[in-house]
Enzyme design. Structure first.
Site, PDB file in Angstrom:
ATOM      1  N   SER C  22     -77.621  60.586  79.205  1.00 36.56           N
ATOM      2  CA  SER C  22     -78.107  61.898  79.640  1.00 36.56           C
ATOM      3  C   SER C  22     -77.943  62.939  78.529  1.00 36.56           C
ATOM      4  O   SER C  22     -76.918  62.990  77.860  1.00 36.56           O
ATOM      5  CB  SER C  22     -77.318  62.336  80.872  1.00 36.56           C
ATOM      6  N   THR C  45     -78.934  66.306  82.346  1.00 32.39           N
ATOM      7  CA  THR C  45     -78.344  66.823  83.579  1.00 32.39           C
ATOM      8  C   THR C  45     -79.117  68.057  84.047  1.00 32.39           C
ATOM      9  O   THR C  45     -79.412  68.944  83.241  1.00 32.39           O
ATOM     10  CB  THR C  45     -76.877  67.204  83.357  1.00 32.39           C
ATOM     11  N   ASN C  68     -71.006  68.497  70.034  1.00 35.44           N
ATOM     12  CA  ASN C  68     -72.035  69.385  70.549  1.00 35.44           C
ATOM     13  C   ASN C  68     -71.503  70.210  71.687  1.00 35.44           C
ATOM     14  O   ASN C  68     -70.583  69.818  72.411  1.00 35.44           O
ATOM     15  CB  ASN C  68     -73.280  68.593  70.968  1.00 35.44           C
ATOM     16  N   SER C  69     -72.089  71.368  71.811  1.00 37.03           N
ATOM     17  CA  SER C  69     -71.827  72.195  72.995  1.00 37.03           C
ATOM     18  C   SER C  69     -73.152  72.786  73.442  1.00 37.03           C
ATOM     19  O   SER C  69     -73.346  73.992  73.443  1.00 37.03           O
ATOM     20  CB  SER C  69     -70.818  73.300  72.677  1.00 37.03           C
ATOM     21  N   ILE C  70     -74.056  71.872  73.779  1.00 33.96           N
ATOM     22  CA  ILE C  70     -75.374  72.300  74.236  1.00 33.96           C
ATOM     23  C   ILE C  70     -75.250  73.064  75.546  1.00 33.96           C
ATOM     24  O   ILE C  70     -75.898  74.068  75.772  1.00 33.96           O
ATOM     25  CB  ILE C  70     -76.299  71.078  74.458  1.00 33.96           C
ATOM     26  N   GLY C  71     -74.344  72.567  76.398  1.00 35.39           N
ATOM     27  CA  GLY C  71     -74.310  73.091  77.754  1.00 35.39           C
ATOM     28  C   GLY C  71     -75.460  72.463  78.537  1.00 35.39           C
ATOM     29  O   GLY C  71     -75.998  71.422  78.142  1.00 35.39           O
ATOM     30  N   CYS C 128     -67.796  68.292  84.750  1.00 33.04           N
ATOM     31  CA  CYS C 128     -68.026  69.724  84.651  1.00 33.04           C
ATOM     32  C   CYS C 128     -66.978  70.449  85.491  1.00 33.04           C
ATOM     33  O   CYS C 128     -66.405  69.886  86.420  1.00 33.04           O
ATOM     34  CB  CYS C 128     -69.433  70.039  85.153  1.00 33.04           C
ATOM     35  N   GLY C 241     -70.838  55.343  74.727  1.00 27.08           N
ATOM     36  CA  GLY C 241     -70.017  56.015  73.736  1.00 27.08           C
ATOM     37  C   GLY C 241     -70.153  55.346  72.381  1.00 27.08           C
ATOM     38  O   GLY C 241     -69.616  54.267  72.149  1.00 27.08           O
ATOM     39  N   GLY C 263     -76.835  57.250  73.212  1.00 32.60           N
ATOM     40  CA  GLY C 263     -77.082  58.678  73.063  1.00 32.60           C
ATOM     41  C   GLY C 263     -77.339  59.067  71.622  1.00 32.60           C
ATOM     42  O   GLY C 263     -78.454  58.974  71.117  1.00 32.60           O
TER      43      GLY C 263
HETATM   44  C1  LIG Z   1     -76.696  66.683  72.422  1.00 31.18           C
HETATM   45  C2  LIG Z   1     -76.032  66.028  73.579  1.00 31.18           C
HETATM   46  C3  LIG Z   1     -76.286  66.477  74.872  1.00 31.18           C
HETATM   47  C4  LIG Z   1     -75.681  65.882  75.967  1.00 31.18           C
HETATM   48  N1  LIG Z   1     -75.956  66.329  77.226  1.00 31.18           N
HETATM   49  C5  LIG Z   1     -75.424  65.694  78.302  1.00 31.18           C
HETATM   50  C6  LIG Z   1     -75.759  66.061  79.615  1.00 31.18           C
HETATM   51  O1  LIG Z   1     -76.544  66.965  79.845  1.00 31.18           O
HETATM   52  N2  LIG Z   1     -75.178  65.386  80.638  1.00 31.18           N
HETATM   53  C7  LIG Z   1     -74.310  64.362  80.442  1.00 31.18           C
HETATM   54  O2  LIG Z   1     -73.839  63.776  81.399  1.00 31.18           O
HETATM   55  N3  LIG Z   1     -73.972  63.976  79.190  1.00 31.18           N
HETATM   56  C8  LIG Z   1     -74.507  64.618  78.122  1.00 31.18           C
HETATM   57  N4  LIG Z   1     -74.196  64.199  76.862  1.00 31.18           N
HETATM   58  C9  LIG Z   1     -73.257  63.087  76.681  1.00 31.18           C
HETATM   59  C10 LIG Z   1     -74.002  61.762  76.499  1.00 31.18           C
HETATM   60  O3  LIG Z   1     -74.752  61.456  77.642  1.00 31.18           O
HETATM   61  C11 LIG Z   1     -73.028  60.632  76.209  1.00 31.18           C
HETATM   62  O4  LIG Z   1     -72.141  60.526  77.303  1.00 31.18           O
HETATM   63  C12 LIG Z   1     -72.216  60.855  74.960  1.00 31.18           C
HETATM   64  O5  LIG Z   1     -72.991  61.473  73.967  1.00 31.18           O
HETATM   65  C13 LIG Z   1     -71.613  59.568  74.407  1.00 31.18           C
HETATM   66  O6  LIG Z   1     -72.600  58.651  74.033  1.00 31.18           O
HETATM   67  P1  LIG Z   1     -73.143  58.506  72.513  1.00 31.18           P
HETATM   68  O7  LIG Z   1     -71.923  58.364  71.625  1.00 31.18           O
HETATM   69  O8  LIG Z   1     -74.004  57.289  72.537  1.00 31.18           O
HETATM   70  O9  LIG Z   1     -73.887  59.748  72.199  1.00 31.18           O
HETATM   71  C14 LIG Z   1     -74.801  64.810  75.769  1.00 31.18           C
HETATM   72  C15 LIG Z   1     -74.542  64.347  74.471  1.00 31.18           C
HETATM   73  C16 LIG Z   1     -75.149  64.941  73.389  1.00 31.18           C
HETATM   74  C17 LIG Z   1     -74.860  64.412  72.017  1.00 31.18           C
END
Ligand SMILES: Cc1cc2nc3c(=O)[nH]c(=O)nc-3n(C[C@H](O)[C@H](O)[C@H](O)COP(=O)(O)O)c2cc1C
Ligand SMILES: Cc1cc2nc3c(=O)[nH]c(=O)nc-3n(C[C@H](O)[C@H](O)[C@H](O)COP(=O)(O)OP(=O)(O)OC[C@H]3O[C@@H](n4cnc5c(N)ncnc54)[C@H](O)[C@@H]3O)c2cc1C
Ligand SMILES: Cc1cc2nc3c(=O)[nH]c(=O)nc-3n(C[C@H](O)[C@H](O)[C@H](O)COP(=O)(O)OP(=O)(O)OC[C@H]3O[C@@H](n4cnc5c(N)ncnc54)[C@H](O)[C@@H]3O)c2cc1C
Ligand SMILES: Cc1cc2nc3c(=O)[nH]c(=O)nc-3n(C[C@H](O)[C@H](O)[C@H](O)COP(=O)(O)O)c2cc1C
Ligand code: FES
Ligand code: FES
EC number: 1.3.-.-
Lengths: 287, 316, 316, 287
Positions: C22, C45, C68-71, C128, C241, C263
């Site tokens: 996500s 999300t 990241n802190s996209i929110g 959250c 992850g 991700g």
């Molecule tokens: C830019 C960005 C935005 C994310 N936005 C969300 C989100 O909206 N909801 C959520 O559950 N996780 C969010 N995540 C977390 C990812 O879904 C994932 O759990 C996390 O990045 C670990 O996986 P990865 O190492 O393959 O990126 C976000 C991650 C990144 C990098």
């Protein structure tokens, strides 16, 4: 915040003491690579220009090489490699290595003129009694790299060396000429010729013992052959030393990841291969 | 300009803020590093009982770090007093002894026994299982932290540093509990529990299945934890996690660390600690910062916007 | 040999075990990836209220990862139903909708509203803040997890996936609580709270001070968490992850994951997911593994020695 | 364990549907580097062989380059670079970049013959109405790179281009000859000559408007000059487009890290520079 208590100090360190007279005996330095070429289908020969500390390396010691990253791989730790040769006059150290994984794949990419970060000399090398007249060196695989500078040092002492080289196939035997150049007699045994089995090597060794040419054993690279020598050493009260390997991280005795079991005074004890070795008393080593 | 590198850790003055992390330092490093240049010495954790440590393999590398399960091979207290203690007595930096025990009482009695000349501080490694509770590490919870630190505090007059685990979700609470129970400083943090599997054998890469991750990979996580702890307590925090360069160390100081410990980096560059000390000095010089202590907690967050940490667990 | 790539996630069949994480997936990826090849879709999300997300900068890179802190910039539910839902209806893979809310009731009513054709499962992002308690994320504790999942379970008949936070020290307990409250699967995990400081400005590198670390750097940590969760529960665990390669994905399957989410890797290689799917197939073929499902939980730990985790926090 | 419920399946995916007719329009490919050389003290020119998808790039679009790691640094994300030129016949794309940090330091290390992973084409390029007779392009710094293929496309349409180039010093002006080669008239302004201030540029632009040579503005690289053009565009009802920059991660509209504020219909809204842009309506852009 964090500095609340900083206003008064207990001077725990005695800053007034005169500076110690310290010099480093292990360095990590970026030496220029002078040669990095294949010697046969498995082994490559690496020569690196080094400084005076590294050039003090002796037979049985090793270096930790910081291998470049091959594409898509990131070897994080250094890789241990035995000293294969050293020339203090020219300030050069040599290694003989086999490409087995990410680190050595990275090593193989280096071209002459590039820099390689080498750290050493490390560990306890061979203890070569200058009074010895005839010794036997038994090596297999990369073990030959470790024994090569021993042959050179023995010659400088006037000690004669008979070397038994073991390999899978004749074309994978390395350093035979180098050993002969150091005045060693070289006997080669190979799997493909059916001559490398412990029974056959034992016969050769018994012959050397009978001829008075085995005052001490030096070995590296085969635990099967080590066991043969341990048996003979016990039977004939012959001294011996073995260079061991173990996966390493720090190379300086800090991390305790490279321990092996040794048999010392009736007990099994852990020793750090990088610090207490890599050269150990033949009789204490366990396969 | 000469930069004043000294920092104070709860009454103990260090010539500079850089020292080794427990378990990544021993006599052998003397070959590559002038020990008198270090801010302090920190020993490998010792225990009362003799231990051999964990099964092999004990280390596996990953991109940007390593996972280890060395355990605590320990030769016991008599050996330590007879050999290790006098060895470090020859050098200038203060000696910090890291200790561990399976019970709060075991911690206390070990600390009492080590309260003697030549030891400048005790670092209590409470990231170890508490066998009196459910085997969870003391530092996983505020209550068990408070209990063990209280006993330690009663047992020793030496400066008491408490080393926390990064594996808890309650770090600020745990930090406050350690402070309340009398800790003089906190070390944040130990390694992060991790795992690797060998795709050839389908077996865990470490003999003990799981181990602790350290090295550059953990730096952003532990930096955040140091920031949180420094906000939560008034005692000094010593940062420890993935520091390889002077820049890493300065980031930790800015986040609120009063000093730093360097571990895994020493395995890659044995002179990492002195290189870092030199680099911190140069950074301060270039920026006209007279005392390295001025960097401590100097991160500017006042004007930062309020986070919308809607999908990231918030600070606390 | 043709390898059967299908896996089951609590009654939902996926053509293969690879799907996006996500927040790292949107319509734009269709330019680089054939969407019909994915195991599932997982949306960014969404929340009921309109949100703009966090202040900038929202991303900072670190070695081996990014913080990241996209929110959660969210256009709200009506926009989602009018645009996003029909868009994904054109493709084969099932659509999983990630949701968030500040209260358990908010979660439940959003799930209820989204229980409609075209949506194959709900992924509840409970990492959250729970504004009804102390602002800690629901997934930080077993009790708050159980409460929110119970309400969600009552509100929807869709398969319910619960996405956990790696920032808790109680992960197995939290996992068991989610299972007990009726979750059909767990996603382990969200990002790890982290921080970076700019040495030029002494300011946090992110507009919101702290953010979540993702990418290869976190893999050994989250892999351990997946292993722990898979041991703790009987429902499927979806690993997430730091997965960048087929090998990474297989490591997760061996550790007990029934599927994986990718991700950050997509940011570096847009075709990461399909490359991983192909690689998993080749791995199974080379090893004569007929069904990818046979890899799930196949790590061999029986003969592993007992750990002496004396200075590493133990599993639980 | 985890597979307990796998025994019965709800077939949520309709596997029976016929495969769609999908082709990729963005690729990440390892193209051969044909040229990578300094054009002045700040900028380097990079030419990469590419495949047919990348060769469809148009002016205003960009690529994300996977930069090699310079020693001791590890840029993790790709780096966005505007299309500076494209030759579909030769299958080549060109970039003009300034070395500013780890990623571009890594880029500068690449030698012709090496491979570089380029991902693109990305984003929304310039919308060039073929009916335009005279347009003005105003660029500063790397903005000139972005405008270069616009000049070429305009020429193909029969549109005449007047380009105003701004730089710190005359020797840092790049692409002047390239633009002239595309038939553009180039006016240069620099800080060192005191000609690059907004007031002076505004005078030039008013002159062009008066001459009927400014039917549209195209700009990139300076928010000061963008504001001047916004003012004039409003005053004279001239259309305009601006290419914007923002720090990026994915480049494909997935992550929402590259948002900027835009002024649309009386409201401030967030737009993703990588996806909704990088080219935006001049009047909607905020500095
Ligand atoms: C830019 C960005 C935005 C994310 N936005 C969300 C989100 O909206 N909801 C959520 O559950 N996780 C969010 N995540 C977390 C990812 O879904 C994932 O759990 C996390 O990045 C670990 O996986 P990865 O190492 O393959 O990126 C976000 C991650 C990144 C990098
Ligand atoms: C003191 C010492 C001296 C050595 N001297 C030489 C030498 O002169 N020439 C030479 O070719 N090799 C030598 N080795 C072995 C060499 O260090 C390893 O082959 C090398 O580290 C493998 O690294 P890699 O990244 O290429 O492979 P990896 O991917 O790390 O490993 C490939 C294989 O080698 C094994 N391995 C990894 N590290 C070690 C290690 N430190 N010791 C033993 N096996 C290991 C792995 O378990 C794996 O099976 C020596 C090892 C030691 C401990
Ligand atoms: C759509 C687009 C097109 C671009 N086209 C060009 C071009 O044609 N030629 C060119 O030289 N540069 C261009 N840039 C800017 C270029 O992407 C950055 O200079 C580059 O990413 C810096 O990377 P670095 O690792 O060298 O420096 P870093 O160490 O990452 O950064 C150095 C400095 O650049 C800033 N920066 C980093 N990333 C960006 C970014 N994406 N946008 C703006 N500033 C950034 C940092 O904040 C820092 O101040 C473009 C940027 C965008 C968004
Ligand atoms: C090989 C190794 C052994 C360790 N042994 C101990 C130990 O005995 N006691 C302890 O408190 N921490 C120990 N640690 C943890 C380190 O002190 C430090 O907290 C951790 O490695 C993070 O720092 P780093 O990233 O700089 O290595 C050990 C770490 C490593 C890598
Ligand atoms: S490799 Fe660290 S103790 Fe031997
Ligand atoms: S860079 Fe990811 S949305 Fe623009």
């Amino acid at each position: 915040m964090a500095t609340a208590k900083d206003s008064f100090f207990i001077a725990a360190a005695d800053d007034a003491r005169p500076p110690r007279d310290w010099t480093e005996t292990v360095v990590a330095e970026r030496g220029e690579v002078l040669l990095n070429q294949a010697v046969n289908a498995e082994y490559r020969h690496l020569v690196v220009r080094c400084g005076p500390v590294a050039a003090k390396a002796v037979a049985g010691q090793f270096f930790q090489l910081l291998c470049p990253h091959p594409e898509g791989e990131q070897p994080f730790l250094r890789r241990p490699m035995s000293l294969y040769g050293v020339d203090p006059a020219k300030s050069e150290v040599e290694f003989l290595y086999k490409v087995t994984g990410a680190g050595t794949r990275g090593l193989a990419l280096i071209a002459p003129g590039d820099r390689l970060d080498i750290m050493g000399p490390l560990g306890k090398g061979f203890d070569l009694d200058p009074g010895l007249r005839h010794i036997v060196a038994v090596g297999r695989g990369a073990g030959l790299a470790t024994l090569a500078p021993l042959a050179k040092a023995a010659r400088a002492n006037g000690t004669r060396v008979t070397a038994i080289f073991s390999a899978r196939r004749p074309d994978l035997l390395v350093s035979v000429d180098l050993f002969r150049g150091h005045g060693a007699e070289v006997i080669t045994v190979t799997d493909s010729q059916g001559t490398s089995g412990p029974a056959h090597v034992e016969r050769i060794l018994r012959g050397l013992i009978a001829d008075g040419r085995a005052e001490a054993f030096f070995t590296c690279g085969s635990s099967r052959l080590m066991r043969v020598q341990q048996r003979l050493a016990r039977e004939f009260a012959i001294a011996g030393q073995v260079a061991m390997e173990q996966q390493m991280a720090c190379g300086l005795g800090l991390c305790f990841c490279c321990v092996r079991d040794f048999h010392v005074g009736g007990e099994i004890v852990h020793r750090r291969v990088c610090w207490d070795g890599p050269v150990f008393d033949l009789m204490e080593a366990l396969p | 300009m000469t930069v004043d590198l000294a920092v104070g850790i709860g009454g103990l003055r260090l010539a500079n803020p850089v020292m080794p992390a427990s378990g990544t330092f021993a006599e052998g490093l003397d070959k590559a590093v002038d020990f008198d240049r270090l801010g302090a010495f920190v020993t490998k954790t010792i225990t009362r009982e003799l231990r051999t440590g964990n099964p092999l393999p004990r280390v596996v590398e990953r991109p940007g770090g390593l996972i280890n399960s060395i355990g605590i091979p320990s030769k016991g207290v008599p050996y330590f007093l007879a050999h290790t203690l006098p060895y470090y007595g020859r050098f200038r930096p203060p000696l910090v002894v890291s200790i561990s025990a399976p019970t709060a009482e075991g911690f206390a009695s070990l600390a009492a026994e080590l309260t003697r000349p030549g030891i400048a501080a005790i670092e209590a490694n409470i990231s170890c299982p508490n066998i009196e509770e459910d085997g969870k590490a003391f530092a996983m919870r505020a209550a068990s932290t408070e209990a063990v630190v209280r006993q330690l505090r009663a047992a020793t007059s030496l400066p008491l540093w408490v080393k926390l685990t990064p594996n808890t979700g309650d770090l600020p609470e745990v930090a406050r509990a350690a402070e309340a129970a009398g800790a003089d400083a906190l070390v944040v943090a130990n390694t992060i529990l991790a795992m690797a599997i060998d795709l050839q054998t389908f077996r865990p890469s470490l003999g003990s299945v799981m181990g602790g991750l350290s090295g550059p990979a953990v730096k952003p996580i532990v930096l955040r934890q140091v920031f949180q702890c420094a906000q939560a307590v008034d005692i000094p925090v010593i940062g420890c996690g993935g520091i390889s360069t002077a820049e890493d160390a300065i980031e930790y100081l800015l986040a609120g660390a009063s000093a730093v410990q360097v571990g895994t980096a020493t395995f890659v560059q044995p002179a990492a600690m002195t290189t870092i000390i030199d680099g911190i000095g140069r950074f301060c010089e270039k920026r006209d910062i007279a005392r390295v202590a001025d960097l401590i907690g100097a991160v500017v967050t006042e004007e930062a916007d309020q986070p919308d940490l809607a999908w990231v667990a918030p600070a606390e």
